[in-house]
Scaffold this motif. Sequence first.
Motif, PDB file in Angstrom:
ATOM      1  N   TRP A  98       5.713   4.334   4.693  1.00  0.00           N
ATOM      2  CA  TRP A  98       4.649   3.329   4.777  1.00  0.00           C
ATOM      3  C   TRP A  98       3.901   3.198   3.459  1.00  0.00           C
ATOM      4  O   TRP A  98       3.508   2.092   3.072  1.00  0.00           O
ATOM      5  CB  TRP A  98       3.691   3.682   5.915  1.00  0.00           C
ATOM      6  CG  TRP A  98       4.341   3.597   7.268  1.00  0.00           C
ATOM      7  CD1 TRP A  98       5.442   2.852   7.601  1.00  0.00           C
ATOM      8  CD2 TRP A  98       3.957   4.288   8.456  1.00  0.00           C
ATOM      9  NE1 TRP A  98       5.760   3.038   8.924  1.00  0.00           N
ATOM     10  CE2 TRP A  98       4.872   3.912   9.479  1.00  0.00           C
ATOM     11  CE3 TRP A  98       2.930   5.183   8.770  1.00  0.00           C
ATOM     12  CZ2 TRP A  98       4.778   4.398  10.774  1.00  0.00           C
ATOM     13  CZ3 TRP A  98       2.834   5.677  10.067  1.00  0.00           C
ATOM     14  CH2 TRP A  98       3.742   5.286  11.055  1.00  0.00           C
ATOM     15  N   ARG A  99       3.717   4.313   2.748  1.00  0.00           N
ATOM     16  CA  ARG A  99       3.035   4.236   1.452  1.00  0.00           C
ATOM     17  C   ARG A  99       3.841   3.371   0.479  1.00  0.00           C
ATOM     18  O   ARG A  99       3.278   2.562  -0.255  1.00  0.00           O
ATOM     19  CB  ARG A  99       2.832   5.644   0.872  1.00  0.00           C
ATOM     20  CG  ARG A  99       1.701   6.425   1.527  1.00  0.00           C
ATOM     21  CD  ARG A  99       1.297   7.617   0.681  1.00  0.00           C
ATOM     22  NE  ARG A  99       2.375   8.599   0.548  1.00  0.00           N
ATOM     23  CZ  ARG A  99       2.574   9.599   1.409  1.00  0.00           C
ATOM     24  NH1 ARG A  99       1.769   9.740   2.462  1.00  0.00           N
ATOM     25  NH2 ARG A  99       3.551  10.456   1.226  1.00  0.00           N
ATOM     26  N   VAL A 100       5.164   3.549   0.475  1.00  0.00           N
ATOM     27  CA  VAL A 100       6.012   2.737  -0.406  1.00  0.00           C
ATOM     28  C   VAL A 100       5.937   1.262  -0.021  1.00  0.00           C
ATOM     29  O   VAL A 100       5.742   0.390  -0.867  1.00  0.00           O
ATOM     30  CB  VAL A 100       7.474   3.236  -0.357  1.00  0.00           C
ATOM     31  CG1 VAL A 100       8.387   2.282  -1.136  1.00  0.00           C
ATOM     32  CG2 VAL A 100       7.579   4.639  -0.920  1.00  0.00           C
ATOM     33  N   LEU A 101       6.086   0.972   1.274  1.00  0.00           N
ATOM     34  CA  LEU A 101       6.085  -0.412   1.726  1.00  0.00           C
ATOM     35  C   LEU A 101       4.744  -1.086   1.486  1.00  0.00           C
ATOM     36  O   LEU A 101       4.693  -2.276   1.135  1.00  0.00           O
ATOM     37  CB  LEU A 101       6.439  -0.474   3.214  1.00  0.00           C
ATOM     38  CG  LEU A 101       7.830   0.040   3.623  1.00  0.00           C
ATOM     39  CD1 LEU A 101       8.009  -0.086   5.131  1.00  0.00           C
ATOM     40  CD2 LEU A 101       8.930  -0.709   2.888  1.00  0.00           C
ATOM     41  N   ASP A 102       3.662  -0.355   1.670  1.00  0.00           N
ATOM     42  CA  ASP A 102       2.331  -0.952   1.553  1.00  0.00           C
ATOM     43  C   ASP A 102       1.911  -1.189   0.109  1.00  0.00           C
ATOM     44  O   ASP A 102       0.975  -1.945  -0.152  1.00  0.00           O
ATOM     45  CB  ASP A 102       1.296  -0.062   2.249  1.00  0.00           C
ATOM     46  CG  ASP A 102       1.464  -0.059   3.763  1.00  0.00           C
ATOM     47  OD1 ASP A 102       2.195  -0.926   4.279  1.00  0.00           O
ATOM     48  OD2 ASP A 102       0.894   0.839   4.421  1.00  0.00           O
ATOM     49  N   GLU A 103       2.591  -0.534  -0.838  1.00  0.00           N
ATOM     50  CA  GLU A 103       2.257  -0.733  -2.249  1.00  0.00           C
ATOM     51  C   GLU A 103       2.945  -1.960  -2.833  1.00  0.00           C
ATOM     52  O   GLU A 103       2.637  -2.373  -3.946  1.00  0.00           O
ATOM     53  CB  GLU A 103       2.673   0.506  -3.056  1.00  0.00           C
ATOM     54  CG  GLU A 103       1.786   1.720  -2.801  1.00  0.00           C
ATOM     55  CD  GLU A 103       2.305   2.964  -3.504  1.00  0.00           C
ATOM     56  OE1 GLU A 103       3.376   2.857  -4.155  1.00  0.00           O
ATOM     57  OE2 GLU A 103       1.657   4.012  -3.400  1.00  0.00           O
ATOM     58  N   ALA A 104       3.883  -2.527  -2.106  1.00  0.00           N
ATOM     59  CA  ALA A 104       4.655  -3.668  -2.594  1.00  0.00           C
ATOM     60  C   ALA A 104       4.248  -4.933  -1.844  1.00  0.00           C
ATOM     61  O   ALA A 104       3.625  -4.859  -0.777  1.00  0.00           O
ATOM     62  CB  ALA A 104       6.145  -3.398  -2.407  1.00  0.00           C
ATOM     63  N   PRO A 105       4.597  -6.102  -2.390  1.00  0.00           N
ATOM     64  CA  PRO A 105       4.325  -7.354  -1.662  1.00  0.00           C
ATOM     65  C   PRO A 105       4.975  -7.327  -0.283  1.00  0.00           C
ATOM     66  O   PRO A 105       6.044  -6.753  -0.099  1.00  0.00           O
ATOM     67  CB  PRO A 105       4.969  -8.419  -2.556  1.00  0.00           C
ATOM     68  CG  PRO A 105       5.005  -7.810  -3.914  1.00  0.00           C
ATOM     69  CD  PRO A 105       5.214  -6.338  -3.700  1.00  0.00           C
TER      70      PRO A 105
END
Length: 240
Positions: free
Chosen positions: A49-56
Motif C-alpha cells: 500500500w505504501r508503494v501504491l499510495d506514493e504513485a499516481p
Amino acid sequence: MAPSETPSREVRSPQTGPHPRLLEHLARRRHASLRPPAEHTERAASAIWRVLDEAPSQPVILDAGCGTAESCSALAHAHPQAWILGVDQSLHRLGTEGVARPDDRMVTARAELGDLFRLWRVSGRRFEKVYFLYPNPWPKPEHLFRRWHGHPAFPDLLACSAALEARSNWRIYLEEMELALTWFLGPPEAEEPLRAVHRLPPGPPISPFERKYARSGQALFRLTASFDLTPPAENSGPRG
C-alpha cells in the motif's frame, strides 16, 4: 517440448464433472473467516500500500500465485495503464522474502493470498482484475475446500475485485468456479458478459506452467468473469 524438459502429466481425478456437493460446501463457506491474518502478510500488505499510495492512482491487477513473476511481465504488457501486483507464498519461487519493485509498474510480494484478499477487502481497496494462472487445482474430491472457489477467502476475493480470469489444464476446476460465481453473485446481469469456460486459443504462453502444459500437448482452458464492485453483505448468502 524442449529436449531437457520432462513432460507434464495431465490432471487425474475420480471426478468426471463438478463436485456433487459443491453447493452444499459453498453454503458452509459463505461466512467470513475469523482467523487472524499471518503477520508476514500483514507486513507485506502495508508495504504494498505504501508503494501504491506514493504513485499516481492507477488500477491494480493481481497475479495471484505468480511464481517466478514471469507472468507479471506478460500482464504488464497487456495492461499498460495498470499496476501489476504479483503475489506468491513461496520464497523459493518468488526469490524474495518481502516486497520488491522489479519494474516501474510492478510490485511483487511474498504473502498468503487468502489473508491478502481479506486485508484488501477490509481496507476498502479494489483490484481491477485478479488472475489465477495455473496450477491449483487439488483434484482429489476430498480437497474441494483447497480449490480457490472452495476456499474461505473466496467471498473476500469477490468483494475486492471487479473481474477474474482463471486458466487451468483441468476443465472441471474452472466449471466449478463458474458455478461458485453464480452461487455467490447470482446470474450475470443483462449488461454483464457471460461467465463461461472456453478452450484457450493458441498464442504466446503467459506463464511457465502454460508453456510447459502446451508443450506437453495438454488442452488448456480459461474462465473469464466480470462483476460489480459492490461487496456482498457480511455473513450474507448468495445473491439472486
